[in-house]
Every structure is written in C-alpha cells, then in structure tokens.
Design an enzyme around this catalytic site. Structure first.
Site, PDB file in Angstrom:
ATOM      1  N   GLU A  36     111.141  32.048 -11.273  1.00  0.00           N
ATOM      2  CA  GLU A  36     110.177  32.824 -12.063  1.00  0.00           C
ATOM      3  C   GLU A  36     109.770  32.029 -13.298  1.00  0.00           C
ATOM      4  O   GLU A  36     110.575  31.308 -13.875  1.00  0.00           O
ATOM      5  CB  GLU A  36     110.792  34.168 -12.480  1.00  0.00           C
ATOM      6  CG  GLU A  36     110.979  35.099 -11.299  1.00  0.00           C
ATOM      7  CD  GLU A  36     111.576  36.443 -11.680  1.00  0.00           C
ATOM      8  OE1 GLU A  36     111.859  36.672 -12.875  1.00  0.00           O
ATOM      9  OE2 GLU A  36     111.768  37.262 -10.763  1.00  0.00           O
ATOM     10  N   GLN A  91      89.163  32.398   0.980  1.00  0.00           N
ATOM     11  CA  GLN A  91      89.241  33.666   1.717  1.00  0.00           C
ATOM     12  C   GLN A  91      88.353  34.655   0.943  1.00  0.00           C
ATOM     13  O   GLN A  91      88.833  35.612   0.330  1.00  0.00           O
ATOM     14  CB  GLN A  91      90.705  34.136   1.787  1.00  0.00           C
ATOM     15  CG  GLN A  91      90.936  35.362   2.658  1.00  0.00           C
ATOM     16  CD  GLN A  91      90.813  35.092   4.168  1.00  0.00           C
ATOM     17  OE1 GLN A  91      91.000  33.974   4.616  1.00  0.00           O
ATOM     18  NE2 GLN A  91      90.481  36.118   4.938  1.00  0.00           N
ATOM     19  N   HIS A 123      84.382  28.654  -4.551  1.00  0.00           N
ATOM     20  CA  HIS A 123      83.948  28.289  -3.190  1.00  0.00           C
ATOM     21  C   HIS A 123      82.595  28.901  -2.849  1.00  0.00           C
ATOM     22  O   HIS A 123      81.775  28.257  -2.182  1.00  0.00           O
ATOM     23  CB  HIS A 123      85.014  28.684  -2.185  1.00  0.00           C
ATOM     24  CG  HIS A 123      84.747  28.098  -0.845  1.00  0.00           C
ATOM     25  ND1 HIS A 123      84.557  26.751  -0.660  1.00  0.00           N
ATOM     26  CD2 HIS A 123      84.584  28.666   0.359  1.00  0.00           C
ATOM     27  CE1 HIS A 123      84.308  26.516   0.608  1.00  0.00           C
ATOM     28  NE2 HIS A 123      84.311  27.663   1.248  1.00  0.00           N
ATOM     29  N   LYS A 183      78.833  19.399   9.817  1.00  0.00           N
ATOM     30  CA  LYS A 183      80.286  19.506   9.969  1.00  0.00           C
ATOM     31  C   LYS A 183      80.647  20.745  10.753  1.00  0.00           C
ATOM     32  O   LYS A 183      80.043  21.795  10.575  1.00  0.00           O
ATOM     33  CB  LYS A 183      80.899  19.571   8.565  1.00  0.00           C
ATOM     34  CG  LYS A 183      82.382  19.862   8.527  1.00  0.00           C
ATOM     35  CD  LYS A 183      82.930  19.726   7.121  1.00  0.00           C
ATOM     36  CE  LYS A 183      83.336  21.054   6.552  1.00  0.00           C
ATOM     37  NZ  LYS A 183      83.973  20.962   5.247  1.00  0.00           N
ATOM     38  N   ASP A 209      81.313  17.195  -2.697  1.00  0.00           N
ATOM     39  CA  ASP A 209      81.844  18.436  -2.129  1.00  0.00           C
ATOM     40  C   ASP A 209      82.532  19.225  -3.238  1.00  0.00           C
ATOM     41  O   ASP A 209      82.780  18.688  -4.331  1.00  0.00           O
ATOM     42  CB  ASP A 209      82.831  18.093  -1.001  1.00  0.00           C
ATOM     43  CG  ASP A 209      82.959  19.218   0.020  1.00  0.00           C
ATOM     44  OD1 ASP A 209      82.351  20.290  -0.177  1.00  0.00           O
ATOM     45  OD2 ASP A 209      83.674  19.033   1.021  1.00  0.00           O
TER      46      ASP A 209
HETATM   47  C1  R5P Z   1      84.738  23.780   2.854  1.00  0.00           C
HETATM   48  O1  R5P Z   1      84.020  24.749   3.026  1.00  0.00           O
HETATM   49  C2  R5P Z   1      84.833  23.075   1.554  1.00  0.00           C
HETATM   50  O2  R5P Z   1      83.585  22.965   0.937  1.00  0.00           O
HETATM   51  C3  R5P Z   1      85.447  21.711   1.689  1.00  0.00           C
HETATM   52  O3  R5P Z   1      84.598  20.887   2.463  1.00  0.00           O
HETATM   53  C4  R5P Z   1      86.792  21.780   2.340  1.00  0.00           C
HETATM   54  O4  R5P Z   1      87.577  22.751   1.727  1.00  0.00           O
HETATM   55  C5  R5P Z   1      87.481  20.448   2.321  1.00  0.00           C
HETATM   56  O5  R5P Z   1      88.695  20.582   2.956  1.00  0.00           O
HETATM   57  P1  R5P Z   1      89.415  19.352   3.641  1.00  0.00           P
HETATM   58  O6  R5P Z   1      89.613  18.288   2.598  1.00  0.00           O
HETATM   59  O7  R5P Z   1      90.733  19.926   4.112  1.00  0.00           O
HETATM   60  O8  R5P Z   1      88.546  18.906   4.774  1.00  0.00           O
END
Ligand code: R5P
Length: 282
Positions: A36, A91, A123, A183, A209
């Site tokens: 904790e 999420q 996100h 992707k 990203d």
């Molecule tokens: C996905 O929607 C995010 O924008 C990133 O592209 C993703 O979280 C990257 O994750 P990783 O490095 O595990 O491919």
C-alpha cells in the site's frame, strides 16, 4: 497556486512549476510492506492546487485519490487534476458484453475530489465526457514536432486511419506531408500493417502515435516502411509505456530513433509537455 505530484511525475511537475513560477508543495511518500502507498503533505496546501498524476500504473489511481483527499481535508478548495497519461483509456467503451467501460469508472471516481481535470492525448478525446467535473483535453502536437524537428523528416505517418489528426497537425507544424498506414490489430501484442502504396522511397519518415505499449505497431510499421525503401524511420509518440521488453525489441530493429514525451517519465522521454500544460494553467 501550488503544484505537486503524488507518485508518477516528479520531473514534469518540476518543469511545469518552473514555467508557471509555482511553488512545489512538499510531500513525503512511502510504501508499506504489503504494497500500500502512503502520501503525506508536509505543509498546509493553499486554496488552489494542481496535482499532476497519471492513472498508470494501477497505483497511480490510488495515489491520485488519496493525495486529493489529503489536499481537501487540509484546506485546498480547488484542485486541478492534470493526468498526463490516462491509464485505462483504451477500455473507453464496451467491446464485449459484460465488460466495464473502465475509463468511465476511473473518471467518475476521480471526479469525487477533483474540481477540474486536464488530460493529455487520452486514447479518445470523448473520455473527457466521462468526468463529472469540467475536463479539458490537450494535445502534444507541438512537443511531437519539436522532437522530430532535428531529424529532417520528409513525411509524417499515422499508424492507422483513426489517428490521422495527430499526423496532420504535426506535419502542419513541420511543414511536411502526411499520410497513414493501414493497421489491423490481431491481439494485444500483435498487429499487422497492410501493404499500402506509399511514396517513401529515399525519404525520412516518422510514425507518430499516442502510445507505444508493446512496440508491436512501431515494429511492424518500421519493417513495412524500410521494405518500401524509406531511408530513415523514426517514431515519436506521446506516451511511452514500453511494456513487455518493448525497448529491447525496438533496439534490435532497424528503427533509427524513438522519441517520447515526459507524460510517462523514462529514458526515451526527450520532449516535454510542460509548456503545453503550463499555458492551460495560467
Ligand atoms: C492504438 O489504438 C494506439 O493508438 C497505439 O497504436 C497502440 O496502443 C500501440 O500499442 P503497441 O505498442 O502495443 O502496438
């Protein structure tokens, strides 16, 4: 105005404090043998306080809650909670029956004590609506552009069509072209970058990203771009999680540079979001 972090962001907090000329509220923290965490304010807080705290890893959520409880009970009336990296943001909706909307659950709990919230590149921007208090989203476009500026980039690429806004904005600041890859996520760790005709031959290309987690996205994108003739491939991301030995995997790849900001403080955090946050606070 005073500023502090609970556990996640001592360097970013220091940088913001310098920018806005605010005093850092001294605190003590420790961990009990059972795991904790403990936080103590070493001075009475002022009325207006800014808490910089990630909701990642899990401990960050508890740290934010207990730090804000201490602030309020010691006299702070107005808490601005800045969440540089909003963990559980992926999420952000129910993908399968029976799942929680974790981002909403966390936002609601933090709204109990926070009077306003600032999120950096969550996100999805709509996460701000999950809070019961005023919440604002800031984007780290200028930090990404600053990190890429010395690399003489010709083309900015988003890893998928859903992330083109970031690529467009960074490309605009740098005055270069932008495009996106295609992707498909196969699992939590695996992604597939579909072959797409891009004019990358002989160019310096940067993938931008929001998150690097396992590095899967960047690794597959780098392979695809190098095989299409890109000279240098760089990655610039806001939040560098680097889970599952991602740095090891990236280091073994022919990627030419990986740069992230200090929303999560780590060895590759070469850019700072402090000026962006500072402007929103004054
Ligand atoms: C996905 O929607 C995010 O924008 C990133 O592209 C993703 O979280 C990257 O994750 P990783 O490095 O595990 O491919």
């Amino acid at each position: 105005m005073q500023i502090l972090t609970a556990v996640s962001s001592p360097i970013l907090t220091y940088r913001i404090a310098k920018e806005i000329k605010a005093k850092i509220l001294p605190t003590e923290r420790k961990k009990f043998p059972d795991g904790e965490i403990y936080i103590r304010l070493l001075e009475k807080p002022e009325n207006d306080v800014v808490l910089i705290q990630n909701t990642y890893p899990n401990e960050g959520i508890i740290a934010a809650i207990i730090a804000m409880q201490a602030l309020k009970s010691e006299g702070a009336n107005d808490i601005t909670l800045v969440i540089p990296y909003f963990g559980y943001g992926r999420q952000d909706r129910k993908f399968l029956d029976g799942e929680p909307v974790s981002a909403e659950a966390i936002a609601k709990i933090l709204s109990v004590y926070a009077d306003r919230v600032i999120l950096i590149d969550p996100h999805k921007d709509y996460i701000k609506e999950f809070f019961d208090v005023e919440a604002k989203v800031l984007h780290a476009y200028e930090t990404l552009a600053e990190m890429l500026y010395p690399l003489d980039v010709d083309l900015i690429l988003a890893p998928d069509a859903g992330a083109v806004d970031r690529a467009k904005n960074v490309a605009k600041i740098l005055g270069v072209d932008w495009d996106y890859l295609e992707k498909r996520r196969l699992s939590g760790e695996e992604v597939e970058i579909k072959p797409k005709e891009l004019d990358v031959e002989g160019k310096n290309v940067a993938i931008v990203d929001d998150i690097i987690s396992t590095g899967g996205t960047i690794i597959e994108a780098t392979k695809a771009l190098k095989s299409q003739g890109a000279v240098n491939v760089y990655a610039a991301c806001v939040h560098g999680l680097f889970t599952n030995f991602a740095i090891h995997k990236l280091a073994q790849l022919s990627i030419d540079d990986v740069r992230v900001t200090d929303t999560i403080e780590g060895p590759l955090s070469v850019g700072s979001v402090a000026p962006i946050i500072a402007r929103a606070l004054v």
